[in-house]
Design an enzyme around this catalytic site. Structure first.
Site, PDB file in Angstrom:
ATOM      1  N   SER A  96      12.534  -3.497 -22.278  1.00  0.00           N
ATOM      2  CA  SER A  96      11.332  -3.762 -23.064  1.00  0.00           C
ATOM      3  C   SER A  96      11.657  -4.687 -24.235  1.00  0.00           C
ATOM      4  O   SER A  96      12.189  -5.766 -24.026  1.00  0.00           O
ATOM      5  CB  SER A  96      10.702  -2.432 -23.494  1.00  0.00           C
ATOM      6  OG  SER A  96       9.421  -2.659 -24.012  1.00  0.00           O
ATOM      7  N   ASP A 238       5.752  -8.934 -25.086  1.00  0.00           N
ATOM      8  CA  ASP A 238       7.151  -8.516 -25.187  1.00  0.00           C
ATOM      9  C   ASP A 238       7.805  -8.811 -23.824  1.00  0.00           C
ATOM     10  O   ASP A 238       7.133  -9.279 -22.908  1.00  0.00           O
ATOM     11  CB  ASP A 238       7.254  -7.053 -25.661  1.00  0.00           C
ATOM     12  CG  ASP A 238       6.918  -6.037 -24.594  1.00  0.00           C
ATOM     13  OD1 ASP A 238       6.106  -6.361 -23.716  1.00  0.00           O
ATOM     14  OD2 ASP A 238       7.457  -4.913 -24.642  1.00  0.00           O
ATOM     15  N   ASP A 240       8.791  -7.348 -21.151  1.00  0.00           N
ATOM     16  CA  ASP A 240       8.259  -6.826 -19.882  1.00  0.00           C
ATOM     17  C   ASP A 240       6.732  -6.861 -19.874  1.00  0.00           C
ATOM     18  O   ASP A 240       6.094  -6.349 -18.944  1.00  0.00           O
ATOM     19  CB  ASP A 240       8.785  -5.422 -19.564  1.00  0.00           C
ATOM     20  CG  ASP A 240       8.309  -4.355 -20.540  1.00  0.00           C
ATOM     21  OD1 ASP A 240       8.236  -4.648 -21.746  1.00  0.00           O
ATOM     22  OD2 ASP A 240       8.006  -3.230 -20.097  1.00  0.00           O
ATOM     23  N   ASP A 242       4.199  -5.524 -21.386  1.00  0.00           N
ATOM     24  CA  ASP A 242       3.213  -4.439 -21.461  1.00  0.00           C
ATOM     25  C   ASP A 242       2.523  -4.420 -22.822  1.00  0.00           C
ATOM     26  O   ASP A 242       1.403  -3.928 -22.931  1.00  0.00           O
ATOM     27  CB  ASP A 242       3.800  -3.065 -21.078  1.00  0.00           C
ATOM     28  CG  ASP A 242       4.976  -2.631 -21.916  1.00  0.00           C
ATOM     29  OD1 ASP A 242       5.525  -3.466 -22.676  1.00  0.00           O
ATOM     30  OD2 ASP A 242       5.362  -1.453 -21.812  1.00  0.00           O
TER      31      ASP A 242
HETATM   32 MG    MG Z   1       7.515  -3.353 -23.320  1.00  0.00          MG
END
Ligand code: MG
Length: 445
Positions: A96, A238, A240, A242
């Site tokens: 992340s 960010d 990844d 999300d």
């Molecule tokens: Mg993330």
């Protein structure tokens, strides 16, 4: 010592606490009860991702799972594909927003949502103690490659937005993808919505051009790019993809709490209904829900994405999320999704043609202060009891630590799931009141 195992997955420093051996074992622990089923895997752009993918793939195949390899994919993209491929689960190889030396695994259920605390501890128990059931030579899982995650994800997101209305506004958008997994699908979505896109940190090589957490100091470059281009809005993902942070047309970082608030305004103006948010999320969501009347009640949950998802399911919420820029629209997928967030904010801008800083200034204005203190379990329990006793006049929610709401603000004290610390968050109309609320509870330590 840097291996972090929590309900949101495992994160560690590659070559130190996070090794290929550990990744094989984790994947096998996840895959053992799913033998004979399909598991979808994707990774963010970190250079260590390819090595970890091989390990995860071997662990799953060895446990007898069929693997669908999505290549580089976002967390919400993997979640979409769990559903699209009727898989029994998913694994996202990502740390992340942690720095580039880190990587990790996030596990997803057959619904494409984060594991509950119980499901996560079952995986970790098997990781530590077994039993593992490895497949024989003729039962090892096969691998298939499927590169359709971005397209299928965008199809779903397009269904929740009035694309024609957004296209009419011909918005000029700067997208900062922090060299992560969301760049390709993020840009594609914006182009489908007729935006003129200036894409910064778009190279998907995984060498992050700035700190990957979407905070104000890390997004100074995005603010400058918005001003230089005379853009209508700036979006930051960010690694990844999300979470989403927003910069207004003046280049001003508006804070991640505002992402959920704007998304809620966007959804509730069309479909008033219940929303879910965790206890550490701003009071803005309550104020916005109140503007839309009776069906728009707020269900507060314990901190943790799975708890928000559970509330969405139980109360048939039209939206859920967290104050860290994580928005969940159940029409798309049951994980936080930066593409959903962008579409909802653009949908709002298509309804309200004023420059977006006016829309932001219309949001309820609060100041949030966050502190962290050393606290072991026993010390924290006694402290919380003293806080509870002193909460006269406030309304108490104790589903996760203790949150007390007074008319002038609220404070939330809870123990961290990953380290022996307590987090204290307060929010009020001004900084002085918020700090006074923090002081009010910390003096009882
Ligand atoms: Mg993330």
């Amino acid at each position: 010592m840097t291996l972090m195992m929590s309900v949101s997955g495992v994160r560690g420093i590659v070559g130190d606490s996070l090794t290929p051996e550990l990744a094989v074992r984790l994947a096998s622990a996840f895959g053992t009860p799913l033998a004979g089923s399909t598991v979808v895997i994707g990774r963010d752009t970190r250079p260590s991702g390819d090595m970890l993918k091989s390990a995860v793939q071997a662990g799953l195949q060895g446990a007898g799972c069929r693997v669908v390899d999505l290549g580089v994919a976002t967390t919400p993209g993997v979640a979409v594909m769990v559903r699209e491929r009727s898989a029994a689960g998913g694994i996202v190889i990502t740390a992340s927003h942690n720095p580039s030396g880190w990587n990790g695994l996030k596990f997803l259920t057959a619904e494409g949502s984060a594991l509950t605390a119980r499901q996560a501890s079952a995986v970790f128990a098997r990781f530590r103690d077994g039993p593992f059931a490895f497949a024989s030579h003729d039962e090892c899982g096969e691998v298939e490659r499927d590169l359709s995650a971005a397209n299928r994800h965008i199809v779903r997101v397009m269904q929740i937005v009035d694309a024609a209305a957004v296209r009419r506004r011909q918005l000029n958008v700067v997208l900062d993808s922090i060299n992560g997994a969301g760049g390709a699908s993020g840009r594609m979505l914006l182009e489908h919505l007729g935006c003129q896109v200036t894409h910064i940190n778009a190279d998907a090589g995984g060498r992050f051009a700035h700190g990957p957490e979407p905070t104000a100091e890390n997004l100074a470059g995005l603010g400058a790019a918005v001003r230089d281009n005379g853009a209508d809005v700036g979006f930051a993902q960010d690694p990844d993809a999300d979470r989403l942070a927003i910069v207004d047309d003046k280049g001003r970082y508006i804070g991640e709490e505002c992402t959920l608030a704007l998304a809620a305004r966007s959804v509730l103006s069309k479909t008033p209904g219940p929303v879910a948010a965790n206890l550490s999320t701003s009071r803005m969501i309550d104020d916005i829900a109140r503007q839309f009347g009776a069906p728009a009640v707020v269900h507060r949950t314990a901190v943790g994405e799975a708890n928000v998802v559970e509330a969405i399911r139980r109360h048939h919420c039209v939206l859920g999320g967290e104050g860290n820029g994580g928005v969940i629209d159940p029409r798309v997928v049951l994980v936080r999704d930066s593409l959903t967030s962008m579409a909802l904010v653009l949908g709002l801008m298509a309804e309200d043609w004023r420059p977006v800083h006016h829309v932001v200034d219309d949001l309820p204005q609060y100041v949030m202060v966050k502190e962290k203190f050393d606290a072991d379990r026993a010390g924290l329990g006694a402290w919380l009891e003293r806080v509870r006793m002193s909460a006269e006049g406030g309304s108490i929610n104790d589903m996760d630590g203790l949150r007390i709401d007074w008319p002038e603000g609220w404070v939330h004290v809870r123990g961290s799931n990953t380290e022996p610390v307590a987090r204290v968050i307060a929010e009020a109309a001004d900084d002085r009141t918020a700090r006074a609320l923090i002081e009010r509870v910390t003096q009882l330590r």
